[in-house]
Design a protein around this motif. Structure first.
Motif, short mmCIF file in Angstrom:
data_model
loop_
_atom_site.label_atom_id
_atom_site.label_comp_id
_atom_site.label_asym_id
_atom_site.label_seq_id
_atom_site.Cartn_x
_atom_site.Cartn_y
_atom_site.Cartn_z
N PRO A 92 0.81 -1.22 0.00
CA PRO A 92 0.00 0.00 0.00
C PRO A 92 0.85 1.27 0.00
CG PRO A 92 -0.90 -1.59 1.54
CD PRO A 92 0.42 -2.13 1.10
N MET A 93 1.98 1.24 0.73
CA MET A 93 2.88 2.39 0.72
C MET A 93 3.49 2.59 -0.66
SD MET A 93 4.82 1.84 4.37
CE MET A 93 5.84 3.30 4.19
N ALA A 94 3.81 1.48 -1.32
CA ALA A 94 4.38 1.57 -2.66
C ALA A 94 3.38 2.16 -3.65
CB ALA A 94 4.84 0.19 -3.13
N VAL A 95 2.13 1.80 -3.50
CA VAL A 95 1.09 2.36 -4.37
C VAL A 95 0.99 3.87 -4.15
CG1 VAL A 95 -1.39 2.39 -4.86
CG2 VAL A 95 -0.20 0.20 -4.55
N THR A 96 1.08 4.30 -2.90
CA THR A 96 1.09 5.73 -2.59
C THR A 96 2.27 6.41 -3.28
OG1 THR A 96 0.05 5.36 -0.44
CG2 THR A 96 1.27 7.42 -0.72
N ALA A 97 3.41 5.73 -3.25
CA ALA A 97 4.61 6.28 -3.89
C ALA A 97 4.42 6.41 -5.41
CB ALA A 97 5.82 5.39 -3.59
N LEU A 98 3.79 5.42 -6.01
CA LEU A 98 3.53 5.47 -7.46
C LEU A 98 2.64 6.66 -7.80
CD1 LEU A 98 2.91 1.71 -8.35
CD2 LEU A 98 4.90 3.09 -8.97
N LYS A 99 1.62 6.88 -6.97
CA LYS A 99 0.73 8.01 -7.22
C LYS A 99 1.46 9.34 -7.09
CE LYS A 99 -3.54 5.65 -5.81
NZ LYS A 99 -4.61 5.57 -4.78
N ALA A 100 2.54 9.34 -6.30
CA ALA A 100 3.34 10.55 -6.12
C ALA A 100 4.44 10.67 -7.16
CB ALA A 100 3.95 10.57 -4.72
N GLY A 101 4.45 9.76 -8.13
CA GLY A 101 5.39 9.91 -9.24
C GLY A 101 6.52 8.92 -9.31
N ALA A 102 6.55 7.91 -8.43
CA ALA A 102 7.61 6.90 -8.50
C ALA A 102 7.51 6.14 -9.82
CB ALA A 102 7.51 5.93 -7.33
N PHE A 103 8.64 5.64 -10.29
CA PHE A 103 8.65 4.91 -11.57
C PHE A 103 8.03 3.52 -11.41
CE2 PHE A 103 10.57 2.07 -14.69
CZ PHE A 103 10.26 2.75 -15.86
N ASP A 104 8.39 2.82 -10.32
CA ASP A 104 7.88 1.46 -10.12
C ASP A 104 8.25 1.03 -8.70
OD1 ASP A 104 6.70 -1.01 -10.63
OD2 ASP A 104 7.75 -1.28 -12.54
N PHE A 105 7.80 -0.17 -8.32
CA PHE A 105 8.26 -0.75 -7.06
C PHE A 105 8.47 -2.24 -7.26
CE2 PHE A 105 3.71 -1.47 -6.69
CZ PHE A 105 3.62 -2.69 -6.05
N ILE A 106 9.34 -2.80 -6.44
CA ILE A 106 9.65 -4.22 -6.55
C ILE A 106 9.71 -4.79 -5.14
CG2 ILE A 106 12.14 -3.75 -6.64
CD1 ILE A 106 12.34 -6.20 -8.55
N GLU A 107 9.14 -5.98 -4.97
CA GLU A 107 9.05 -6.59 -3.64
C GLU A 107 10.30 -7.42 -3.34
OE1 GLU A 107 5.28 -8.08 -1.90
OE2 GLU A 107 4.57 -8.01 -3.98
N LYS A 108 10.72 -7.36 -2.07
CA LYS A 108 11.80 -8.22 -1.58
C LYS A 108 11.20 -9.60 -1.23
CE LYS A 108 14.02 -4.26 0.70
NZ LYS A 108 14.43 -3.68 2.00
N PRO A 109 11.92 -10.70 -1.41
CA PRO A 109 13.22 -10.80 -2.08
C PRO A 109 13.08 -10.62 -3.58
CG PRO A 109 12.41 -12.98 -1.52
CD PRO A 109 11.43 -12.01 -0.93
N PHE A 110 14.12 -10.11 -4.22
CA PHE A 110 14.03 -9.72 -5.62
C PHE A 110 14.22 -10.89 -6.57
CE2 PHE A 110 16.21 -6.03 -3.50
CZ PHE A 110 15.07 -5.26 -3.39
N ASN A 111 13.51 -10.82 -7.68
CA ASN A 111 13.88 -11.58 -8.87
C ASN A 111 14.91 -10.74 -9.61
OD1 ASN A 111 13.72 -11.96 -11.87
ND2 ASN A 111 12.37 -13.64 -11.27
N HIS A 112 16.13 -11.25 -9.71
CA HIS A 112 17.23 -10.45 -10.23
C HIS A 112 16.94 -9.89 -11.63
CE1 HIS A 112 20.57 -12.04 -7.34
NE2 HIS A 112 19.56 -11.46 -6.72
N GLN A 113 16.43 -10.74 -12.51
CA GLN A 113 16.20 -10.27 -13.88
C GLN A 113 15.10 -9.22 -13.92
OE1 GLN A 113 18.17 -11.10 -16.58
NE2 GLN A 113 17.08 -9.30 -17.37
N GLN A 114 14.07 -9.41 -13.08
CA GLN A 114 13.00 -8.41 -13.02
C GLN A 114 13.55 -7.06 -12.56
OE1 GLN A 114 10.02 -9.09 -10.03
NE2 GLN A 114 8.59 -7.58 -10.89
N LEU A 115 14.42 -7.09 -11.54
CA LEU A 115 15.01 -5.85 -11.04
C LEU A 115 15.84 -5.17 -12.12
CD1 LEU A 115 15.69 -3.92 -8.68
CD2 LEU A 115 17.65 -5.40 -8.20
N ILE A 116 16.67 -5.94 -12.81
CA ILE A 116 17.50 -5.37 -13.86
C ILE A 116 16.63 -4.77 -14.96
CG2 ILE A 116 19.10 -5.96 -15.73
CD1 ILE A 116 20.32 -8.05 -13.76
N ASP A 117 15.57 -5.48 -15.34
CA ASP A 117 14.68 -4.98 -16.40
C ASP A 117 14.04 -3.65 -16.00
OD1 ASP A 117 15.26 -7.18 -17.93
OD2 ASP A 117 13.38 -8.25 -17.49
N ILE A 118 13.56 -3.56 -14.75
CA ILE A 118 12.92 -2.33 -14.30
C ILE A 118 13.92 -1.18 -14.25
CG2 ILE A 118 11.81 -1.21 -12.32
CD1 ILE A 118 10.45 -3.88 -11.71
#
Length: 212
Positions: A92-118
């Motif tokens: 929910p905090m990440a969604v708030t951040a997106l509404k405030a202009g963040a590019f994206d969010f990614i959940e821990k633990p990371f998928n390495h390829q997904q992180l690199i792609d973003i």
């Protein structure tokens, strides 16, 4: 040589977990990206903002939270793309951040390829914004170099006034209006009237046309 050619893109990694900072630095550097790591939001905000091309920002940190860091960046006009790193309960905090202009969010633990792609997508977006900003600054400089009468005529043209209407408004001849207009269009690099209108609108000198 351009900035992008002279140095690799640099990612700011802002997280209070040292092991995670080191892991992310290794991952990003393995694909040719430079990193700068910060243990808290205060240290990051004190750094040179021009050093970062994208920001990996933890939502929950001691001191300033990720959302507070985002707010500080917005207040100083820093549009570097932010990718929030969130724990399971922080969506929910990440969604708030997106509404405030963040590019994206990614959940821990990371998928390495997904992180690199973003991160790569954020860098493309940042380069596009930077190019657009440079283009607009160059256009503004060319517009500012025009004579006052030329600037006034271009604004009236972009507002939809005819040469005859402009001539009556400025108490000059329609022929003079045309001479000024053509000279100013050449100085701006506008090939035609439509391009001129787009340029003057992009500079914020006339309101944009409504959609539809």
């Amino acid at each position: 040589m351009t900035e992008s050619a002279s140095r690799p893109s640099c990612i700011a990694v802002v997280d209070d977990d040292q092991a995670l900072r080191e892991s992310l630095a290794w991952l990003l550097e393995s694909v040719g990206l430079a990193t700068l790591a910060y243990g808290d939001g205060e240290a990051f905000l004190a750094a040179d903002p021009a050093a970062h091309d994208a920001i990996l920002l933890d939502v929950r940190m001691p001191g300033l939270s990720g959302l507070q860091v985002q707010q500080r960046l917005r207040e100083r006009g820093d549009d570097t793309p932010i990718i929030f790193m969130t724990g399971h309960g922080d969506v929910p905090m990440a969604v708030t951040a997106l509404k405030a202009g963040a590019f994206d969010f990614i959940e821990k633990p990371f998928n390495h390829q997904q992180l690199i792609d973003i991160v790569q997508q954020a860098l493309v977006e940042h380069r596009r914004h930077r190019h657009e900003r440079a283009r607009l600054e160059a256009l503004q400089a060319r517009f500012d170099a025009l004579r006052p009468k030329e600037r006034e005529i271009l604004i009236h043209v972009a507002d939809g006034m005819t040469s005859r209407e402009i001539a009556e408004h400025l108490a000059i001849s329609a022929k003079t209006v045309e001479i000024y207009r053509l000279r100013a269009m050449k100085a701006l690099g506008a090939a035609n009237l439509a391009e001129l209108v787009r340029m003057v609108t992009a500079l914020g000198l006339v309101p944009p046309l409504p959609d539809g």
